[in-house]
Motif scaffolding. Structure first.
Motif, short mmCIF file in Angstrom:
data_model
loop_
_atom_site.label_atom_id
_atom_site.label_comp_id
_atom_site.label_asym_id
_atom_site.label_seq_id
_atom_site.Cartn_x
_atom_site.Cartn_y
_atom_site.Cartn_z
N ALA A 96 0.76 -1.01 0.10
CA ALA A 96 0.46 0.00 -0.21
C ALA A 96 1.17 1.48 0.39
CB ALA A 96 -0.79 -0.06 1.56
N ALA A 97 0.45 2.26 -0.79
CA ALA A 97 1.00 3.24 -0.36
C ALA A 97 -0.19 4.92 0.02
CB ALA A 97 1.67 3.47 -1.91
N ASP A 98 0.72 5.37 0.61
CA ASP A 98 -0.36 7.08 0.91
C ASP A 98 1.35 8.12 1.20
OD1 ASP A 98 -3.41 7.40 2.15
OD2 ASP A 98 -1.78 8.86 2.62
N GLN A 99 0.62 9.17 0.76
CA GLN A 99 1.14 10.04 1.10
C GLN A 99 1.87 10.47 2.41
OE1 GLN A 99 -0.18 13.54 -1.49
NE2 GLN A 99 1.85 13.08 -2.63
N VAL A 100 0.49 10.24 3.71
CA VAL A 100 0.47 10.59 5.04
C VAL A 100 0.92 8.84 6.02
CG1 VAL A 100 -0.79 11.36 6.66
CG2 VAL A 100 -0.65 11.77 4.30
N LEU A 101 2.21 8.91 6.22
CA LEU A 101 2.83 7.47 7.23
C LEU A 101 1.69 7.25 7.84
CD1 LEU A 101 4.66 5.69 7.15
CD2 LEU A 101 5.93 7.68 9.22
N ILE A 102 0.80 8.44 8.94
CA ILE A 102 -0.48 7.47 10.05
C ILE A 102 -0.96 6.61 9.29
CG2 ILE A 102 -1.69 9.68 9.91
CD1 ILE A 102 -0.96 6.96 12.68
N MET A 103 -1.39 7.18 7.60
CA MET A 103 -2.57 6.63 6.87
C MET A 103 -2.35 5.03 7.03
SD MET A 103 -5.47 8.07 6.27
CE MET A 103 -5.90 7.60 4.83
N VAL A 104 -0.56 5.22 6.16
CA VAL A 104 -0.58 3.67 5.97
C VAL A 104 -0.09 2.20 7.78
CG1 VAL A 104 1.95 1.78 5.36
CG2 VAL A 104 0.56 4.08 4.10
N LEU A 105 -0.09 3.56 8.47
CA LEU A 105 0.28 2.74 10.18
C LEU A 105 -0.97 2.30 10.35
CD1 LEU A 105 2.79 5.28 11.86
CD2 LEU A 105 3.31 2.63 10.21
N SER A 106 -1.96 2.91 10.11
CA SER A 106 -3.19 2.53 10.68
C SER A 106 -4.18 1.78 9.83
CB SER A 106 -3.89 3.84 10.75
OG SER A 106 -4.71 4.51 10.21
N GLY A 107 -3.70 1.60 8.76
CA GLY A 107 -4.07 0.53 7.62
C GLY A 107 -5.81 1.37 7.42
N ASN A 108 -5.89 2.36 7.19
CA ASN A 108 -6.87 3.31 6.83
C ASN A 108 -7.59 3.00 5.51
OD1 ASN A 108 -8.75 5.10 5.89
ND2 ASN A 108 -8.40 5.96 7.96
N GLU A 109 -8.79 2.27 5.16
CA GLU A 109 -9.20 2.60 3.79
C GLU A 109 -8.58 3.01 3.14
OE1 GLU A 109 -9.93 -2.12 4.64
OE2 GLU A 109 -10.26 -1.09 2.44
N GLY A 110 -8.65 4.29 3.21
CA GLY A 110 -9.13 5.34 2.52
C GLY A 110 -7.21 5.76 2.21
N ILE A 111 -6.43 4.73 2.47
CA ILE A 111 -5.07 5.13 1.71
C ILE A 111 -5.03 5.08 0.33
CG2 ILE A 111 -3.42 3.23 1.42
CD1 ILE A 111 -3.50 2.37 4.32
N ASP A 112 -4.33 6.05 -0.22
CA ASP A 112 -4.20 6.35 -1.74
C ASP A 112 -4.03 4.88 -2.94
OD1 ASP A 112 -2.10 9.28 -1.09
OD2 ASP A 112 -4.20 9.04 -0.71
N TYR A 113 -3.32 4.07 -2.32
CA TYR A 113 -3.34 3.06 -3.52
C TYR A 113 -3.41 0.97 -2.52
CZ TYR A 113 -2.34 7.59 -6.76
OH TYR A 113 -2.64 8.39 -6.56
N TRP A 114 -3.87 0.89 -3.19
CA TRP A 114 -3.38 -0.22 -2.95
C TRP A 114 -2.51 -1.32 -4.21
CZ3 TRP A 114 -3.30 -2.33 2.15
CH2 TRP A 114 -3.90 -1.78 3.26
N GLY A 115 -1.98 -2.18 -3.59
CA GLY A 115 -1.74 -3.29 -5.15
C GLY A 115 -2.49 -4.62 -4.81
N GLN A 116 -2.35 -5.27 -5.63
CA GLN A 116 -3.35 -6.41 -5.42
C GLN A 116 -2.00 -7.43 -5.34
OE1 GLN A 116 -0.28 -6.45 -7.69
NE2 GLN A 116 0.32 -8.70 -7.89
N GLY A 117 -2.72 -9.06 -4.27
CA GLY A 117 -1.97 -9.11 -3.52
C GLY A 117 -1.22 -10.36 -4.28
#
Length: 124
Positions: A96-117
């Motif tokens: 996953a990728a997000d410009q805001v680190l806390i978004m990644v740390l929290s696993g927020n569904e609003g994270i900018d981009y998710w990859g396929q698994g």
């Protein structure tokens, strides 16, 4: 934008795998990156994260000391080196990728981009 995860597979307990996630982000170095995993029948959980610079890394307690997250901003790629694998590490791993680190740390569904698994299976 695509996050392409790869490197999963079948490995015996105690073995190692390295996952890669290649991002088609023009400004990859502006993004915090993370790895999450989802085991069968369980919710997705945070595994590891790395700041945009690579100077700061974070891990779930369950993988601390065994997994290492790193990034190469010249290759737009983030890695997850997994050592001493256990059967309980079996899961689909997502980057996953997000410009805001806390978004990644929290696993927020609003994270900018998710990859396929990519599936990691650890046999006992």
């Amino acid at each position: 934008v695509q996050l392409q995860a790869s490197g999963g597979g079948l490995v015996q307990a105690g073995g190692s795998l390295r996952l890669s996630c290649a991002a088609s982000l023009r400004t990859f170095s502006n993004y915090a990156m993370g790895w999450f995993r989802q085991a069968p029948g369980k919710e997705r959980e945070f595994t590891a994260a790395i700041s945009w610079s690579g100077n700061y890394t974070y891990y779930a307690d369950s993988v601390k000391g065994r997994f290492t997250i790193s990034r190469d901003n010249t290759k737009n790629t983030v890695y997850l080196q997994m050592n001493s694998l256990k059967p309980e590490d079996t899961a689909v791993y997502y980057c996953a990728a997000d410009q805001v680190l806390i978004m990644v740390l929290s696993g927020n569904e609003g994270i900018d981009y998710w990859g396929q698994g990519t599936l990691v299976t650890v046999s006992s």
